[in-house]
Motif scaffolding. Structure first.
Motif, PDB file in Angstrom:
ATOM      1  N   THR A   1      -6.453  -0.908  -5.108  1.00  0.00           N
ATOM      2  CA  THR A   1      -7.783  -1.335  -4.691  1.00  0.00           C
ATOM      3  C   THR A   1      -7.922  -2.843  -4.819  1.00  0.00           C
ATOM      4  N   LYS A   2      -7.425  -3.396  -5.904  1.00  0.00           N
ATOM      5  CA  LYS A   2      -7.479  -4.837  -6.126  1.00  0.00           C
ATOM      6  C   LYS A   2      -6.692  -5.573  -5.048  1.00  0.00           C
ATOM      7  N   SER A   3      -5.512  -5.068  -4.690  1.00  0.00           N
ATOM      8  CA  SER A   3      -4.711  -5.754  -3.682  1.00  0.00           C
ATOM      9  C   SER A   3      -5.369  -5.691  -2.316  1.00  0.00           C
ATOM     10  N   ASN A   4      -6.097  -4.634  -2.019  1.00  0.00           N
ATOM     11  CA  ASN A   4      -6.807  -4.544  -0.732  1.00  0.00           C
ATOM     12  C   ASN A   4      -7.959  -5.526  -0.661  1.00  0.00           C
ATOM     13  N   ILE A   5      -8.614  -5.792  -1.786  1.00  0.00           N
ATOM     14  CA  ILE A   5      -9.733  -6.741  -1.828  1.00  0.00           C
ATOM     15  C   ILE A   5      -9.231  -8.171  -1.651  1.00  0.00           C
ATOM     16  N   ILE A   6      -8.118  -8.499  -2.282  1.00  0.00           N
ATOM     17  CA  ILE A   6      -7.570  -9.859  -2.225  1.00  0.00           C
ATOM     18  C   ILE A   6      -7.184 -10.220  -0.803  1.00  0.00           C
ATOM     19  N   ASN A   7      -6.553  -9.293  -0.087  1.00  0.00           N
ATOM     20  CA  ASN A   7      -6.084  -9.577   1.272  1.00  0.00           C
ATOM     21  C   ASN A   7      -7.133  -9.179   2.202  1.00  0.00           C
TER      22      ASN A   7
ATOM     23  N   GLU B   1      -3.978   3.760 -12.911  1.00  0.00           N
ATOM     24  CA  GLU B   1      -3.775   2.308 -12.951  1.00  0.00           C
ATOM     25  C   GLU B   1      -3.243   1.807 -11.607  1.00  0.00           C
ATOM     26  N   LEU B   2      -2.332   2.562 -11.002  1.00  0.00           N
ATOM     27  CA  LEU B   2      -1.817   2.193  -9.683  1.00  0.00           C
ATOM     28  C   LEU B   2      -2.936   2.192  -8.643  1.00  0.00           C
TER      29      LEU B   2
ATOM     30  N   GLU C   1       4.041   9.509 -10.550  1.00  0.00           N
ATOM     31  CA  GLU C   1       3.697   9.079 -11.900  1.00  0.00           C
ATOM     32  C   GLU C   1       2.691  10.023 -12.557  1.00  0.00           C
ATOM     33  N   ASN C   2       2.585   9.915 -13.884  1.00  0.00           N
ATOM     34  CA  ASN C   2       1.608  10.728 -14.606  1.00  0.00           C
ATOM     35  C   ASN C   2       0.190  10.251 -14.279  1.00  0.00           C
ATOM     36  N   GLU C   3      -0.799  11.010 -14.722  1.00  0.00           N
ATOM     37  CA  GLU C   3      -2.190  10.744 -14.342  1.00  0.00           C
ATOM     38  C   GLU C   3      -2.675   9.364 -14.788  1.00  0.00           C
ATOM     39  N   ASP C   4      -2.348   8.943 -16.024  1.00  0.00           N
ATOM     40  CA  ASP C   4      -2.790   7.627 -16.500  1.00  0.00           C
ATOM     41  C   ASP C   4      -2.196   6.503 -15.664  1.00  0.00           C
TER      42      ASP C   4
ATOM     43  N   SER D   1       0.825  -1.210   0.000  1.00  0.00           N
ATOM     44  CA  SER D   1       0.000   0.000   0.000  1.00  0.00           C
ATOM     45  C   SER D   1       0.859   1.260   0.000  1.00  0.00           C
ATOM     46  N   GLU D   2       1.893   1.275   0.828  1.00  0.00           N
ATOM     47  CA  GLU D   2       2.782   2.433   0.888  1.00  0.00           C
ATOM     48  C   GLU D   2       3.518   2.633  -0.424  1.00  0.00           C
ATOM     49  N   LEU D   3       3.968   1.551  -1.033  1.00  0.00           N
ATOM     50  CA  LEU D   3       4.671   1.633  -2.313  1.00  0.00           C
ATOM     51  C   LEU D   3       3.762   2.198  -3.399  1.00  0.00           C
ATOM     52  N   ILE D   4       2.542   1.714  -3.457  1.00  0.00           N
ATOM     53  CA  ILE D   4       1.590   2.201  -4.463  1.00  0.00           C
ATOM     54  C   ILE D   4       1.317   3.684  -4.254  1.00  0.00           C
TER      55      ILE D   4
END
Length: 55
Positions: free
Chosen positions: A49-55, A43-44, A36-39, A26-29
């Motif tokens: 969000t996907k990684s929070n749902i999985i765990n 994506e990040l 990073e740029n807006e696009d 989470s901190e890295l993201i």
């Protein structure tokens, strides 16, 4: 300045299954989203969000 660089250079923690620890992921993201740029940032956010749902 030295204190700040020491905080940024801490080691990432890895789980026994080879995945990055959720807190570190989470901190890295969040840090990557800030530089990073807006696009790419969007994506990040999606991946975060996907990684929070999985765990």
């Amino acid at each position: 300045m030295t204190e700040k660089s020491n905080q940024n250079s801490r080691s990432l923690k890895w789980e026994s299954n080879g995945e990055l620890a959720q807190k570190d992921l989470s901190e890295l993201i969040e840090r990557l989203k800030n530089v990073e740029n807006e696009d790419t940032s969007s994506e990040l956010s999606r991946l975060g969000t996907k990684s929070n749902i999985i765990n």
